[in-house]
Design an enzyme around this catalytic site. Structure first.
Site, PDB file in Angstrom:
ATOM      1  N   LYS A 112      36.027  23.163 -12.027  1.00  0.00           N
ATOM      2  CA  LYS A 112      35.521  24.378 -11.383  1.00  0.00           C
ATOM      3  C   LYS A 112      35.900  25.639 -12.174  1.00  0.00           C
ATOM      4  CE  LYS A 112      33.368  22.451  -7.921  1.00  0.00           C
ATOM      5  NZ  LYS A 112      31.890  22.469  -7.892  1.00  0.00           N
ATOM      6  N   ILE A 152      27.123  21.489   1.959  1.00  0.00           N
ATOM      7  CA  ILE A 152      26.749  22.858   1.584  1.00  0.00           C
ATOM      8  C   ILE A 152      25.327  22.893   1.014  1.00  0.00           C
ATOM      9  CG2 ILE A 152      27.294  24.777   0.021  1.00  0.00           C
ATOM     10  CD1 ILE A 152      30.269  23.870   0.192  1.00  0.00           C
ATOM     11  N   THR A 187      32.492  19.995   5.636  1.00  0.00           N
ATOM     12  CA  THR A 187      31.384  19.191   5.115  1.00  0.00           C
ATOM     13  C   THR A 187      31.788  17.715   5.159  1.00  0.00           C
ATOM     14  OG1 THR A 187      32.214  19.253   2.841  1.00  0.00           O
ATOM     15  CG2 THR A 187      30.722  21.037   3.501  1.00  0.00           C
ATOM     16  N   PRO A 188      30.827  16.819   4.960  1.00  0.00           N
ATOM     17  CA  PRO A 188      31.164  15.391   4.931  1.00  0.00           C
ATOM     18  C   PRO A 188      32.238  15.061   3.894  1.00  0.00           C
ATOM     19  CG  PRO A 188      28.795  15.666   5.121  1.00  0.00           C
ATOM     20  CD  PRO A 188      29.363  17.040   4.915  1.00  0.00           C
ATOM     21  N   TYR A 219      39.631  18.517 -10.518  1.00  0.00           N
ATOM     22  CA  TYR A 219      38.682  19.392  -9.809  1.00  0.00           C
ATOM     23  C   TYR A 219      38.856  20.846 -10.260  1.00  0.00           C
ATOM     24  CZ  TYR A 219      36.077  21.326  -5.827  1.00  0.00           C
ATOM     25  OH  TYR A 219      35.172  21.999  -5.039  1.00  0.00           O
ATOM     26  N   ASN A 262      24.597  22.894  -7.255  1.00  0.00           N
ATOM     27  CA  ASN A 262      25.567  22.716  -6.166  1.00  0.00           C
ATOM     28  C   ASN A 262      26.289  21.368  -6.219  1.00  0.00           C
ATOM     29  OD1 ASN A 262      26.661  22.986  -3.275  1.00  0.00           O
ATOM     30  ND2 ASN A 262      25.333  21.172  -3.153  1.00  0.00           N
TER      31      ASN A 262
HETATM   32  N1  LIG Z   1      33.554  21.437   1.034  1.00  0.00           N
HETATM   33  C1  LIG Z   1      34.388  22.298   0.479  1.00  0.00           C
HETATM   34  O1  LIG Z   1      35.444  22.617   1.037  1.00  0.00           O
HETATM   35  C2  LIG Z   1      34.052  22.921  -0.843  1.00  0.00           C
HETATM   36  C3  LIG Z   1      34.819  24.021  -1.265  1.00  0.00           C
HETATM   37  C4  LIG Z   1      34.518  24.634  -2.487  1.00  0.00           C
HETATM   38  C5  LIG Z   1      33.497  24.138  -3.273  1.00  0.00           C
HETATM   39  N2  LIG Z   1      32.783  23.043  -2.839  1.00  0.00           N
HETATM   40  C6  LIG Z   1      31.719  22.567  -3.716  1.00  0.00           C
HETATM   41  O2  LIG Z   1      30.503  22.619  -3.032  1.00  0.00           O
HETATM   42  C7  LIG Z   1      29.620  21.610  -3.527  1.00  0.00           C
HETATM   43  C8  LIG Z   1      29.109  20.771  -2.364  1.00  0.00           C
HETATM   44  O3  LIG Z   1      30.224  20.173  -1.727  1.00  0.00           O
HETATM   45  P1  LIG Z   1      30.163  19.548  -0.258  1.00  0.00           P
HETATM   46  O4  LIG Z   1      31.483  19.772   0.340  1.00  0.00           O
HETATM   47  O5  LIG Z   1      28.931  19.986   0.422  1.00  0.00           O
HETATM   48  O6  LIG Z   1      30.085  17.995  -0.659  1.00  0.00           O
HETATM   49  P2  LIG Z   1      29.256  16.798   0.019  1.00  0.00           P
HETATM   50  O7  LIG Z   1      29.816  15.556  -0.598  1.00  0.00           O
HETATM   51  O8  LIG Z   1      29.263  16.921   1.478  1.00  0.00           O
HETATM   52  O9  LIG Z   1      27.808  17.065  -0.562  1.00  0.00           O
HETATM   53  C9  LIG Z   1      27.600  16.988  -1.959  1.00  0.00           C
HETATM   54  C10 LIG Z   1      26.250  16.403  -2.239  1.00  0.00           C
HETATM   55  O10 LIG Z   1      26.110  16.283  -3.656  1.00  0.00           O
HETATM   56  C11 LIG Z   1      25.573  15.017  -3.948  1.00  0.00           C
HETATM   57  N3  LIG Z   1      25.958  14.563  -5.285  1.00  0.00           N
HETATM   58  C12 LIG Z   1      27.180  14.166  -5.685  1.00  0.00           C
HETATM   59  N4  LIG Z   1      27.122  13.755  -6.961  1.00  0.00           N
HETATM   60  C13 LIG Z   1      25.845  13.903  -7.359  1.00  0.00           C
HETATM   61  C14 LIG Z   1      25.171  13.663  -8.581  1.00  0.00           C
HETATM   62  N5  LIG Z   1      25.810  13.120  -9.637  1.00  0.00           N
HETATM   63  N6  LIG Z   1      23.849  13.947  -8.671  1.00  0.00           N
HETATM   64  C15 LIG Z   1      23.190  14.473  -7.599  1.00  0.00           C
HETATM   65  N7  LIG Z   1      23.768  14.712  -6.412  1.00  0.00           N
HETATM   66  C16 LIG Z   1      25.100  14.434  -6.317  1.00  0.00           C
HETATM   67  C17 LIG Z   1      26.137  14.100  -2.879  1.00  0.00           C
HETATM   68  O11 LIG Z   1      25.369  12.909  -2.757  1.00  0.00           O
HETATM   69  C18 LIG Z   1      26.094  14.990  -1.648  1.00  0.00           C
HETATM   70  O12 LIG Z   1      24.886  14.885  -0.950  1.00  0.00           O
HETATM   71  C19 LIG Z   1      30.429  20.829  -4.561  1.00  0.00           C
HETATM   72  O13 LIG Z   1      30.150  21.320  -5.853  1.00  0.00           O
HETATM   73  C20 LIG Z   1      31.852  21.120  -4.159  1.00  0.00           C
HETATM   74  O14 LIG Z   1      32.747  20.975  -5.222  1.00  0.00           O
HETATM   75  C21 LIG Z   1      33.039  22.437  -1.663  1.00  0.00           C
END
Ligand SMILES: NC(=O)c1ccc[n+]([C@@H]2O[C@H](COP(=O)([O-])OP(=O)(O)OC[C@H]3O[C@@H](n4cnc5c(N)ncnc54)[C@H](O)[C@@H]3O)[C@@H](O)[C@H]2O)c1
Length: 246
Positions: free
Chosen positions: A154, A18, A187-188, A150, A85
């Site tokens: 959140k 994201i 997402t990954p 989680y 994020n």
């Molecule tokens: N994918 C989903 O379904 C979903 C749904 C709701 C909320 N979210 C939220 O969206 C956000 C992004 O999630 P995503 O699915 O893209 O995850 P992702 O793992 O694909 O990407 C997250 C990125 O954050 C980076 N990251 C993690 N810990 C870190 C840290 N301590 N310092 C700096 N960077 C850090 C990772 O290296 C990665 O590049 C998160 O907060 C997640 O909780 C995701």
């Protein structure tokens, strides 16, 4: 004309998923984007592709936030948008969570957003105002079995956002603070933690009948960060395919 023309923005967790979509959308809307992450290679590759700035950061570390904000001020003299994020989760019942794992999740998902706002707000204020968008989740508004840590993090983001929004409004800072609440997104992190069967089970829980594309969340973040959302602060924007409408 872009919705974020001339704006200096920080996006955390911007190497993939994201956050990468947000960086791309902000770039398309004319912003200068300081992209931060722990994943050095992916971060540098995407920043180079977009012609934006890469900055290695662990959002859980306060000294790193101080250094980042000081660097942004030295390079650009202002900060207009912060997107908190970066975050992660895992599937584990509450009785199976090691305290050290709980603390690391809170340190990234909740402390990281607190620290980001703590250090960005003074520079935003000196810049004449701005917008902060905190990445919560539909699990920041409803519970879910198997993701207690989680959900707690959140839910914390949801309320942290409202409290800081009120502080910023009352102080007349011109800073708006909102949270965004995605459903499941392709997402990954989802690919790594959920197998195909689990993803299919989740797909049918979304009334729109599918998982989101990361860019569908990024468009919501652009909206909250831009003047289109000029009368929104302390709000929760659900982008969850109807998941929480039931
Ligand atoms: N994918 C989903 O379904 C979903 C749904 C709701 C909320 N979210 C939220 O969206 C956000 C992004 O999630 P995503 O699915 O893209 O995850 P992702 O793992 O694909 O990407 C997250 C990125 O954050 C980076 N990251 C993690 N810990 C870190 C840290 N301590 N310092 C700096 N960077 C850090 C990772 O290296 C990665 O590049 C998160 O907060 C997640 O909780 C995701």
């Amino acid at each position: 004309m872009g919705k974020l023309d001339g704006k200096v923005c920080i996006v955390t967790g911007a190497a993939r998923g994201i956050g990468a979509a947000i960086a791309r959308a902000f770039h398309e809307e004319g912003a200068t984007v300081v992209m931060t992450d722990l994943l050095e290679d992916q971060l540098h590759a995407l920043a180079a592709e977009l012609g934006q700035i890469a900055h290695l950061q662990d959002v859980a570390h306060e000294a790193g936030w101080q250094a980042l904000v000081a660097q942004v001020e030295a390079d650009f003299g202002r900060l207009d948008v912060l997107v908190n994020n970066a975050g992660f989760g895992w599937l584990r019942k509450v009785t199976q969570i090691a305290l050290a794992d709980w603390r690391r999740l809170m340190a990234v998902n909740l402390d990281g957003m607190f620290l980001g706002m703590k250090h960005a707000i003074p520079l935003m204020e000196r810049s004449g105002g701005g917008a902060i968008v905190n990445m919560s989740s539909m699990y920041g508004t409803v519970g879910n079995s198997g993701t207690a840590a989680y959900c707690a993090s959140k839910g914390g983001v949801t309320m942290l956002t409202k409290a800081v929004a009120l502080e910023c409004a009352e102080a007349g800072t011109g800073i708006r603070v909102n949270s965004i609440h995605p459903g499941y997104v392709r997402t990954p992190s989802v690919a790594e933690t959920l197998n195909d069967e689990q993803q299919e089970a989740l797909r049918i829980l979304h009334p729109l009948g599918r998982l989101a594309d990361p860019m569908e969340i990024a468009r919501g973040v652009v909206f909250l960060a831009s003047a289109d959302a000029s009368f929104m602060t302390g709000a929760e924007l659900a982008v969850d395919g109807g998941f929480t409408a039931r």
